[in-house]
Enzyme design. Structure first.
Site, mmCIF file in Angstrom:
data_model
loop_
_atom_site.group_PDB
_atom_site.id
_atom_site.type_symbol
_atom_site.label_atom_id
_atom_site.label_comp_id
_atom_site.label_asym_id
_atom_site.label_seq_id
_atom_site.Cartn_x
_atom_site.Cartn_y
_atom_site.Cartn_z
ATOM 1 N N TRP A 19 0.811 -1.225 0.000
ATOM 2 C CA TRP A 19 0.000 0.000 0.000
ATOM 3 C C TRP A 19 0.843 1.273 0.000
ATOM 4 O O TRP A 19 1.838 1.386 0.722
ATOM 5 C CB TRP A 19 -0.881 0.010 1.252
ATOM 6 C CG TRP A 19 -1.529 1.326 1.529
ATOM 7 C CD1 TRP A 19 -0.993 2.382 2.217
ATOM 8 C CD2 TRP A 19 -2.823 1.743 1.109
ATOM 9 N NE1 TRP A 19 -1.888 3.434 2.257
ATOM 10 C CE2 TRP A 19 -3.026 3.052 1.588
ATOM 11 C CE3 TRP A 19 -3.851 1.133 0.379
ATOM 12 C CZ2 TRP A 19 -4.206 3.789 1.365
ATOM 13 C CZ3 TRP A 19 -5.024 1.850 0.162
ATOM 14 C CH2 TRP A 19 -5.191 3.154 0.650
ATOM 15 N N MET A 20 0.383 2.265 -0.767
ATOM 16 C CA MET A 20 1.011 3.602 -0.750
ATOM 17 C C MET A 20 -0.106 4.636 -0.641
ATOM 18 O O MET A 20 -1.182 4.436 -1.198
ATOM 19 C CB MET A 20 1.785 3.799 -2.058
ATOM 20 C CG MET A 20 2.230 5.238 -2.308
ATOM 21 S SD MET A 20 3.295 5.384 -3.766
ATOM 22 C CE MET A 20 2.148 5.007 -5.086
ATOM 23 N N ASP A 22 -0.170 9.185 0.600
ATOM 24 C CA ASP A 22 0.290 10.555 0.311
ATOM 25 C C ASP A 22 1.746 10.690 -0.134
ATOM 26 O O ASP A 22 2.631 10.046 0.443
ATOM 27 C CB ASP A 22 0.193 11.447 1.559
ATOM 28 C CG ASP A 22 -1.086 11.296 2.327
ATOM 29 O OD1 ASP A 22 -1.991 10.590 1.885
ATOM 30 O OD2 ASP A 22 -1.165 11.904 3.411
ATOM 31 N N TRP A 46 -4.214 0.273 3.995
ATOM 32 C CA TRP A 46 -3.633 1.312 4.842
ATOM 33 C C TRP A 46 -3.339 0.762 6.242
ATOM 34 O O TRP A 46 -4.139 0.013 6.798
ATOM 35 C CB TRP A 46 -4.578 2.512 4.946
ATOM 36 C CG TRP A 46 -3.949 3.680 5.641
ATOM 37 C CD1 TRP A 46 -3.186 4.660 5.083
ATOM 38 C CD2 TRP A 46 -4.037 3.987 7.046
ATOM 39 N NE1 TRP A 46 -2.775 5.555 6.048
ATOM 40 C CE2 TRP A 46 -3.271 5.171 7.259
ATOM 41 C CE3 TRP A 46 -4.648 3.371 8.144
ATOM 42 C CZ2 TRP A 46 -3.138 5.762 8.516
ATOM 43 C CZ3 TRP A 46 -4.496 3.965 9.405
ATOM 44 C CH2 TRP A 46 -3.748 5.148 9.571
ATOM 45 N N TRP A 81 3.581 9.764 9.718
ATOM 46 C CA TRP A 81 2.605 10.310 8.777
ATOM 47 C C TRP A 81 3.186 11.454 7.946
ATOM 48 O O TRP A 81 4.380 11.723 7.951
ATOM 49 C CB TRP A 81 1.335 10.724 9.535
ATOM 50 C CG TRP A 81 0.550 9.513 9.980
ATOM 51 C CD1 TRP A 81 0.874 8.192 9.781
ATOM 52 C CD2 TRP A 81 -0.676 9.508 10.703
ATOM 53 N NE1 TRP A 81 -0.083 7.375 10.329
ATOM 54 C CE2 TRP A 81 -1.054 8.155 10.896
ATOM 55 C CE3 TRP A 81 -1.515 10.517 11.211
ATOM 56 C CZ2 TRP A 81 -2.229 7.795 11.571
ATOM 57 C CZ3 TRP A 81 -2.676 10.158 11.876
ATOM 58 C CH2 TRP A 81 -3.024 8.808 12.057
ATOM 59 N N ARG A 145 -2.317 17.799 11.926
ATOM 60 C CA ARG A 145 -1.354 17.028 11.124
ATOM 61 C C ARG A 145 -0.953 17.677 9.808
ATOM 62 O O ARG A 145 -1.576 18.580 9.317
ATOM 63 C CB ARG A 145 -1.891 15.617 10.862
ATOM 64 C CG ARG A 145 -3.227 15.529 10.170
ATOM 65 C CD ARG A 145 -3.656 14.044 10.107
ATOM 66 N NE ARG A 145 -4.934 13.867 9.447
ATOM 67 C CZ ARG A 145 -6.104 13.916 10.080
ATOM 68 N NH1 ARG A 145 -6.162 14.158 11.379
ATOM 69 N NH2 ARG A 145 -7.239 13.728 9.394
ATOM 70 N N ASP A 146 0.149 17.144 9.279
ATOM 71 C CA ASP A 146 0.663 17.420 7.937
ATOM 72 C C ASP A 146 1.295 18.819 7.793
ATOM 73 O O ASP A 146 0.786 19.665 7.057
ATOM 74 C CB ASP A 146 -0.442 17.216 6.883
ATOM 75 C CG ASP A 146 -1.180 15.900 7.064
ATOM 76 O OD1 ASP A 146 -0.578 14.956 7.589
ATOM 77 O OD2 ASP A 146 -2.367 15.824 6.682
ATOM 78 N N GLU A 200 -6.633 18.262 5.746
ATOM 79 C CA GLU A 200 -5.421 17.461 5.713
ATOM 80 C C GLU A 200 -4.481 18.051 4.670
ATOM 81 O O GLU A 200 -4.908 18.713 3.724
ATOM 82 C CB GLU A 200 -5.746 16.013 5.324
ATOM 83 C CG GLU A 200 -6.670 15.296 6.310
ATOM 84 C CD GLU A 200 -6.816 13.814 5.993
ATOM 85 O OE1 GLU A 200 -6.687 13.014 6.925
ATOM 86 O OE2 GLU A 200 -7.071 13.450 4.832
ATOM 87 N N ASP A 233 -10.883 15.904 4.423
ATOM 88 C CA ASP A 233 -11.037 14.544 4.937
ATOM 89 C C ASP A 233 -12.468 14.047 4.712
ATOM 90 O O ASP A 233 -12.677 12.881 4.426
ATOM 91 C CB ASP A 233 -10.697 14.550 6.438
ATOM 92 C CG ASP A 233 -10.415 13.161 6.963
ATOM 93 O OD1 ASP A 233 -10.280 12.234 6.149
ATOM 94 O OD2 ASP A 233 -10.336 13.001 8.190
HETATM 95 N N1 DQQ Z 1 -2.657 10.564 5.312
HETATM 96 C C1 DQQ Z 1 -1.679 10.622 6.370
HETATM 97 C C2 DQQ Z 1 -2.063 11.776 7.217
HETATM 98 C C3 DQQ Z 1 -2.843 12.612 6.288
HETATM 99 C C4 DQQ Z 1 -3.613 11.620 5.495
HETATM 100 C C5 DQQ Z 1 -1.668 9.299 7.090
HETATM 101 C C6 DQQ Z 1 -4.113 12.138 4.198
HETATM 102 O O1 DQQ Z 1 -0.936 12.460 7.743
HETATM 103 O O2 DQQ Z 1 -3.661 13.541 6.958
HETATM 104 O O3 DQQ Z 1 -1.318 8.252 6.215
HETATM 105 O O4 DQQ Z 1 -4.351 11.139 3.259
#
Ligand code: DQQ
Length: 537
Positions: A19-20, A22, A46, A81, A145-146, A200, A233
């Site tokens: 799996w892949m 972001d 995931w 992440w 996040r992110d 996100e 999201d």
């Molecule tokens: N995917 C990551 C998060 C992000 C989300 C986790 C977006 O950091 O918010 O795999 O697809």
């Protein structure tokens, strides 16, 4: 599983298996493009997320490197992440990423290359005193996040933004830092949009209103606009808006509030999420990466042993002509995969007809097509009949209107039992105004039953004097379609069962009732890219 192996793409980035999701921390360093990505080394679903890593000289051919970061600390035990890279004044790289802690709290962590002299950046060191940021008061532990790439303020500090939400309002928090270790949260938000939910993978970058090159992330000043992008999201789409950034207080306002972030324009109207740009100092361009997920069943992913691909990286520019849109276009290096070409000039497609195109093989293609329409017909067409048209709620390419649909059928078998139409559909309102839609119809893309069969698309601005144009990249089970030079883009993930290998064909079609169309196009067979492990590491 050989039965499903044809779905595997030939020139899109994919890990060898599993799996892949972001894209993470893309950058150019010492002659190499680096690409990191959310990866599950253990399964094609995931979970157990770590950072995969690959390098390329041209964004097309890739060499897989060992995992860059794994979940080995309390502050990222539940997942390494998404994050972004920043290149400092002295050329050093810092990486900020979100860790999900042992308790499942989202925190921001700092990492850097173990050896800045290694062009491959194989080994990464996590800052021993991570995390550098925890959710501030009022922000939920799972809503933080992110982190973005940092940019410079006029005071000389680094500034980042991090996506979050408060109730149902999507927000972007702003932090200033001098050393990436200590941060000061700004009182205001970069931006907030009620009703859009968790943001996100926020992205923030400048675009030039006058030049045709990309801008380094810290560039600001006259003739520059700023783009805010959020991945919603709640509806799994990437929305952007163009606006004005205020360096003094770290806020941004959209040019047009009616097409604000999350309620207006999307990077892509198909399957495309968690996109991230980086400034490529090598070619002075801004490049966009985006994740193309699967839309079949999880069981099918388990069977084939992999899930997801990355889109072909796209250069991204401000569209000077409309002033409202960005232009996305596959990076020029993709042209190096072009093999045998064919040209079709001034092919007349009568209303209600389908014209086969004599192309040897049609599973790996680059197509550029231009459509001329009789302006007479546009004048004569009576307005208002389908004034409420919308790709998504329409009947797809089978539904006939006066002025559409017309375009191409790709990944189609001889008998058209499977086909994915990529097309324009024009409407004339009772006010006499023409609107052009750019759509992608997956309803007959596969005989399989467990796959997504939605109709995708949106409006595409067409200016006076412009012909209608489409570019399509076909890669076995991916169709990336660019309307009007990349003003509107649609990525389809399709799963044909008959239109595969030598049976896949391309057709022109015109299903309008009152419009004759003339198409001119050029097609190229596309070579496969080399995407394999880095030798003898
Ligand atoms: N995917 C990551 C998060 C992000 C989300 C986790 C977006 O950091 O918010 O795999 O697809």
């Amino acid at each position: 599983n050989s039965m499903l192996s044809w779905q595997r793409t030939a020139f899109h980035f994919q890990p060898e298996k599993n799996w892949m999701n972001d894209p993470n921390g893309p950058l150019f360093y010492k002659g190499w493009y680096h690409f990191f990505y959310q990866y599950n080394p253990n399964a094609p679903v995931w979970g157990d997320i770590v950072w995969g890593h690959a390098v390329s000289k041209d964004l097309i051919h890739w060499l897989h490197l060992p995992l860059a970061m794994v979940a080995d600390q309390w502050y990222d035990k539940n997942g390494v992440w998404t994050g972004s890279a920043t290149i400092l004044h002295d050329g050093k790289i810092v990486m900020l990423y979100t860790g999900s802690t042992t308790e499942g709290v989202q925190v921001q962590n700092l990492a850097y290359p173990a050896d800045q002299n290694d062009p491959l950046l194989v080994h990464w060191v996590k800052y021993p005193r991570n995390p550098v940021l925890v959710p501030p008061p009022g922000i939920g532990p799972n809503d933080f996040r992110d982190p973005t790439t940092a940019w410079l303020t006029s005071e000389g500090k680094w500034r980042i933004t991090i996506g979050s939400k408060i109730n149902k309002t999507g927000i972007a928090l702003v932090y200033d830092t001098k050393d990436f270790i200590n941060y000061e949260m700004l009182d205001g938000l970069l931006h907030a949009v009620p009703g859009t939910g968790m943001w996100e993978c926020v992205d923030f970058f400048p675009v030039s209103e006058t030049e045709n090159n990309g801008l380094e992330t810290s560039i600001n000043g006259h003739g520059i606009k700023h783009v805010v992008k959020a991945s919603l999201d709640d509806d799994r789409h990437d929305y952007y808006a163009i606006g004005t950034y205020n360096d003094r207080n770290g806020t941004w306002i959209p040019d047009r509030p009616n097409i604000d972030v999350g309620i207006g324009l999307r990077y892509d109207y198909g399957i495309y999420y968690a996109a991230k740009t980086f400034y490529d100092q090598n070619k002075k361009r801004r490049v966009l990466w985006g994740w193309i997920g699967e839309s079949d069943s999880e069981a099918a992913d388990v069977k084939k042993g992999w899930a997801s691909v990355q889109s072909i990286p796209r250069t991204i520019l401000f569209d000077k002509k409309t002033g409202t849109h960005l232009l996305q276009w596959p990076v020029e290096e993709i042209d190096s995969l072009r093999l045998k070409s064919k040209e079709f000039n001034q092919v007349r497609i009568q209303a209600g007809s389908v014209v086969p195109l004599d192309i040897d093989s049609a599973t790996q293609l680059d197509i550029i097509a231009e459509f001329k329409i009789d302006s007479d017909a546009l004048d004569k067409a009576t307005g208002s009949s389908d004034a409420s048209f919308d790709c998504v709620t329409s009947g797809g390419a089978a539904e006939r209107g006066a002025l559409g649909p017309f375009g191409l059928l790709v990944l189609a078998d001889e008998r058209l039992s499977e086909q994915t139409p990529v097309y324009f559909y024009m409407t004339k309102g009772s006010d006499g105004n023409l609107k052009t839609f750019f759509c992608n119809d997956q309803s007959r893309s596969s005989k399989a039953s467990d796959v997504d069969k939605h109709i995708y698309g949106s409006l595409v601005p067409v200016l006076r004097g412009e012909n209608l144009s489409i570019r399509i990249l076909v890669d076995h089970s991916i169709i990336e379609s660019f309307g009007q030079g990349g003003r509107t883009v649609i990525t389809s993930r399709v799963y044909p069962t008959k239109a595969i290998h030598g049976a896949a064909k391309v057709f022109l079609f015109n299903n309008a009732t009152e419009l004759n169309v003339t198409a001119s196009l050029k097609t190229w067979q596309m070579n496969s890219a080399f995407i394999q492990p880095y030798p003898n590491l």
